[in-house]
Design an enzyme around this catalytic site. Sequence first.
Site, PDB file in Angstrom:
ATOM      1  N   VAL A  97     -25.266  37.092  13.814  1.00  0.00           N
ATOM      2  CA  VAL A  97     -24.248  36.087  13.921  1.00  0.00           C
ATOM      3  C   VAL A  97     -24.482  35.004  14.952  1.00  0.00           C
ATOM      4  CG1 VAL A  97     -23.247  37.591  16.023  1.00  0.00           C
ATOM      5  CG2 VAL A  97     -21.530  36.103  14.989  1.00  0.00           C
ATOM      6  N   SER A  98     -23.985  33.824  14.531  1.00  0.00           N
ATOM      7  CA  SER A  98     -24.355  32.528  15.102  1.00  0.00           C
ATOM      8  C   SER A  98     -25.805  32.335  15.267  1.00  0.00           C
ATOM      9  CB  SER A  98     -23.397  32.396  16.339  1.00  0.00           C
ATOM     10  OG  SER A  98     -23.562  31.221  16.985  1.00  0.00           O
ATOM     11  N   TRP A  99     -26.176  32.352  16.668  1.00  0.00           N
ATOM     12  CA  TRP A  99     -27.551  32.062  17.034  1.00  0.00           C
ATOM     13  C   TRP A  99     -28.392  33.284  16.366  1.00  0.00           C
ATOM     14  CZ3 TRP A  99     -31.335  34.990  19.390  1.00  0.00           C
ATOM     15  CH2 TRP A  99     -32.434  34.585  19.709  1.00  0.00           C
TER      16      TRP A  99
END
Length: 276
Positions: A97-99
């Site tokens: 998720v995300s980074w």
Amino acid sequence: MKLEESYIDVMGVHIRVARKPGISERPLLLFNGIGANLELLEPLMQSLDGIECVIFDMPGIGGSDISLLPMRFKGLAKLSAQILDHFGYGQVNVLGVSWGGAMAQEFAYRHPKRCSKLILAATSAGAIMVPGKPSVLMKLSNPKRYFDKGYLKDIAHHIYGGQLRNDPELMSQFTDKVRAPKSSQGYWWQLYAASAWTSMHWLHKLDQETLIMAGNDDPLVPVINARVLHNRIPNSILVELDCGHLFLMTLMDEVVPLILDFLNSSLVADEAASVH
């Protein structure tokens, strides 16, 4: 079911690892967002019935010690593989998720035989991306929100969008799980790992079945980035959700069935889906 927590030494770093037992053929390796401790994804893991899960705090984040030197994503992918080796895991499914979505892409690329299926949530191809609002990126550029929960509550709706904009209970559930790292250094080194990184030039080489999920009210990673990933990854499907950046926490009633269906079945490439 309580997570089984342990500390192991990998590549000279004392790493905090948590696992949830399950009966799935392959465990699910999870990569969290920048600065995020593993507790933030614990509710998701607990909701994935039957799926064995493994997650760890990145060096300098949560309960893990900082590494002597910063690592790029390539080095962190190697560290991840050695954590799997320690527990005797061979092939896994991967969620980021995300980074952590960038981290998941790197792991799938560097260790293709170990990554069966790939799940990318609220993420992008890195440096070559459509950026979020400048005011949002400025707030994301320092780790203050992980050390000051009052500040986090003040800005969370602005940087994460979605249900956090007007649901105080969700906001409290999120902030209560945030754990400050031992120092801010781990956060800076995560920023270093992602600096100038992009997967754009090799996304077409990923042959894993890939589920891409994105929120249409994400101030941090605009949904167009998910569409780019979908266009570049051959065997992928895209699900656009009516939510913000943190849908793995705020929209689990819709997200968990999507993940379980994906992990337990074979999806047809080039099929697109939309959930509203």
